[in-house]
Structures are given as C-alpha cells and as structure tokens.
Design a protein around this motif. Structure first.
Motif, short mmCIF file in Angstrom:
data_model
loop_
_atom_site.label_atom_id
_atom_site.label_comp_id
_atom_site.label_asym_id
_atom_site.label_seq_id
_atom_site.Cartn_x
_atom_site.Cartn_y
_atom_site.Cartn_z
N ASP A 13 1.02 -1.25 -0.08
CA ASP A 13 0.05 -0.07 0.34
C ASP A 13 0.66 1.46 -0.10
OD1 ASP A 13 -2.25 -1.45 -0.07
OD2 ASP A 13 -2.59 -1.34 2.03
N ARG A 14 2.00 1.26 0.87
CA ARG A 14 2.77 2.48 0.99
C ARG A 14 3.73 2.43 -0.47
NH1 ARG A 14 3.66 7.52 1.44
NH2 ARG A 14 5.58 7.97 2.58
N GLY A 56 10.50 -2.39 17.76
CA GLY A 56 9.59 -1.31 16.88
C GLY A 56 8.43 -1.82 16.20
N THR A 57 7.96 -1.24 15.53
CA THR A 57 6.60 -1.37 15.07
C THR A 57 6.61 -1.29 13.40
OG1 THR A 57 5.59 0.79 14.88
CG2 THR A 57 5.46 -0.39 16.71
N THR A 58 5.72 -2.15 12.74
CA THR A 58 5.66 -1.94 11.36
C THR A 58 5.56 -0.53 10.71
OG1 THR A 58 4.21 -3.92 11.13
CG2 THR A 58 4.35 -2.54 9.10
N ALA A 59 4.84 0.44 11.29
CA ALA A 59 4.69 1.61 11.05
C ALA A 59 6.11 2.64 11.00
CB ALA A 59 3.53 2.51 11.85
N ASP A 60 6.80 1.98 12.24
CA ASP A 60 8.15 2.46 12.23
C ASP A 60 9.00 2.31 11.19
OD1 ASP A 60 7.64 3.51 14.91
OD2 ASP A 60 8.58 1.86 15.84
N ALA A 61 8.72 1.44 10.39
CA ALA A 61 9.94 0.62 9.54
C ALA A 61 9.32 0.93 8.08
CB ALA A 61 10.20 -0.61 9.86
N VAL A 62 7.99 1.16 7.73
CA VAL A 62 7.39 1.08 6.58
C VAL A 62 8.28 1.87 5.33
CG1 VAL A 62 5.50 2.54 6.90
CG2 VAL A 62 5.33 0.65 5.27
N ASP A 63 8.55 3.18 5.82
CA ASP A 63 8.89 4.07 4.63
C ASP A 63 10.50 3.56 4.22
OD1 ASP A 63 6.91 5.43 4.41
OD2 ASP A 63 7.59 7.28 5.39
N PHE A 64 11.31 2.92 5.32
CA PHE A 64 12.56 2.48 5.02
C PHE A 64 12.34 1.12 4.27
CE2 PHE A 64 14.78 4.44 8.99
CZ PHE A 64 14.61 5.77 8.59
N ALA A 65 11.22 0.50 4.52
CA ALA A 65 11.15 -0.84 3.72
C ALA A 65 10.84 -0.57 2.40
CB ALA A 65 10.14 -1.71 4.33
N VAL A 66 10.00 0.25 2.18
CA VAL A 66 9.63 0.89 0.68
C VAL A 66 10.87 1.21 0.04
CG1 VAL A 66 8.41 2.24 -1.04
CG2 VAL A 66 6.96 1.22 0.90
N GLY A 67 11.68 1.96 0.90
CA GLY A 67 12.94 2.73 0.16
C GLY A 67 13.84 1.85 -0.28
N ILE A 68 13.98 0.71 0.22
CA ILE A 68 15.10 -0.38 0.12
C ILE A 68 14.57 -1.11 -1.06
CG2 ILE A 68 14.48 -2.39 1.62
CD1 ILE A 68 17.76 -0.96 0.87
#
Length: 283
Positions: A13-14, A56-68
């Motif tokens: 989604d992100r 941490g949480t999914t919300a903490d990581a989702v932007d970095f996840a999409v970035g990688i």
C-alpha cells in the motif's frame, strides 16, 4: 501467514502511494511497471521484521522498507540492461518495454524516491549510501574483473546481493532505535542471507524451469556471468551446500542481536525461517 501478509500489505500500500505521486505521468508509468510487476518483497520484509524484532513497529519501518525495495528495483533495471535480459518477473524488462533511455530514467526516478524516504534520518542515509557503494563496486567488478575463485565469488556476492540485504536489516534496527551492536548483528545476519540467496540464484539458473522461475535460465553461462557453479565446477548440489553454510552463519549472527523485552518474538522467528527459505526456494 496472516502475520506476514498483513505486513506485506502495508508495504504494498505504501509502495503504491509513493509511486502514484511520481511526476510526470510518463515516469510514473515506468516506475510502476518496474516496481509493481511482482517480486517477493524479501528485502522490505526483512526491514519490517528486523524493526519489530528489535522492539519497533511496522509503522516505524514501512518507509524504510519501501525505500530499500525501490533501491533494489532500480538496480534490477540496470542489471537487465547489462545482461540483455528481456524478461523480469515474467513480464517485459524496463528496457524492453520502454527503451534504454526511459529505463535508465526509471532507475534514476526510483533512486530519487527512495532517498526521499531515507532523507529524514542521517543514520539511515549512511546505511544506504554504504550499501550503494558496495553494490556499485560489485557491478563494476563483474564487468571488468570477474572472479575466478570461490573466495572472489563470495566477495562479489557480498557486494552485489549481500549489501542490500544488510542495509534492509540495519534500516529496520535503526527504525526501532536499536543500539549500534544490535544494528550490526542484524546486518551480519542479513548479509549472509543475501549471499545464500545469490548462491541459490546460481543454482536455479542451472536447474529451474524458465516458466516457473519467471525469467530465462542458462543466462550465467551464456552471458559468461560469474556463477559459483561455473567458476568452481561445483555441482548444483554442492553449491547448495555452500548456501546452507551461509544460512547457518546467518542464524549464528542473529543469535548475537540484543532483542529487548519489547521485541516481537514472532518477527524473530520469521527472520530465522527466512534463512532457511532462501536456500529452498524454487524461484
């Protein structure tokens, strides 16, 4: 599986939200073609799982996840051009669909969007920058000084594949606010998983059905591309043993990570499962 699917859904989604905002529309079409045509999303899942395992949480990581994931997809566009591969994930590669120029622009666009997601965190920027240096060195080495020994191959695999896996896990730990030792432990784990992943790729190139794999096989030999099987004359079975050894080393590194009481035990278990999955996968 619901646990993993819920996190994968957040990533998807992100990812779509980021790509939908790309301008102009022509570039948006190209980056969507590259990033939304499938993919296992292994690296972004590593980011999220590492973050949760570290407290941490999914919300903490989702932007970095999409970035990688965007960085990874950008590198695939270039890989396909270098290898003259017409298919990626069962569909036209970017250069096949749009031409060389637009494909390169799509790769640049993906990197730009990725670094926008990392830019608010200095440590994240450093992690990704170091991975990009390693990746670039690996790509250049493959073109001009191909490995001729198993040791040289492992160095190349660490740079080309292990580096982005390392970054994915370190980004997750950074997002969770983990200490430097824990960030490094997660990074060591993921780098070794990445090397095991690359070795398994070599084996699949030798043994898999092209339709099941979603891309042509036999490319390593045809393109004179460094493959553990080609360089060492190991059988696919023996090469798989090397992959298993790297996966075992990854699990050892994961055991050294400092996981707090807030850490998600289920996330840690899935990271352990991943080390086993990468050497068993069929595509």
């Amino acid at each position: 599986m619901e646990y993993l699917e819920s996190r994968r859904s957040r990533i998807e989604d992100r990812l779509e939200e980021v790509l939908d905002a790309v301008e102009p529309p022509e570039l948006a079409d190209q980056v969507r073609h590259v990033s939304l045509s499938g993919g296992k999303r292994v690296r972004p899942m590593v980011t999220v799982l590492a973050c949760e395992a570290a407290g941490g949480t999914t919300a903490d990581a989702v932007d970095f996840a999409v970035g990688i994931e965007l960085v990874h997809n950008a590198s695939l566009v270039v890989d396909d051009i270098i290898d003259d591969s017409e298919l990626r994930r069962g569909v036209d590669a970017a250069w096949t669909a749009f031409g060389y120029g637009p494909a390169i622009l799509a790769s640049d666009g993906l990197l730009g969007e990725a670094f926008a997601l990392f830019s608010a965190d200095e440590q994240a920027m450093q992690v990704v920058a170091e991975a990009m240096v390693e990746l670039g060195e690996g790509e250049a080495t493959e073109l001009v000084a191909q490995p001729s020994t198993e040791e040289e191959y492992m160095t190349l695999a660490r740079r080309k594949t292990g580096a982005l896996f390392r970054a994915a896990a370190e980004l997750g730990a950074v997002a969770a606010g983990a200490d430097a030792y824990t960030v490094e432990s997660f990074g060591n784990y993921a780098e070794r998983v990445g090397v095991a992943f690359q070795i398994r790729d070599d084996v699949l190139d030798e043994t898999a059905d092209p339709e099941e794999l979603g891309k042509p096989t036999g490319q390593d030999e045809e393109m004179e591309r460094p493959s553990l099987v080609q360089i060492t004359d190991l059988t696919p079975e023996e090469a798989n043993e090397r992959a298993y050894a790297r996966a075992d080393a990854a699990l050892e590194a994961l055991e050294t990570a400092t996981v707090t009481r807030d850490g998600n035990a289920q996330a840690l278990e899935y990271l352990q499962d991943l080390a086993e999955f990468v050497v068993l996968r069929e595509r």
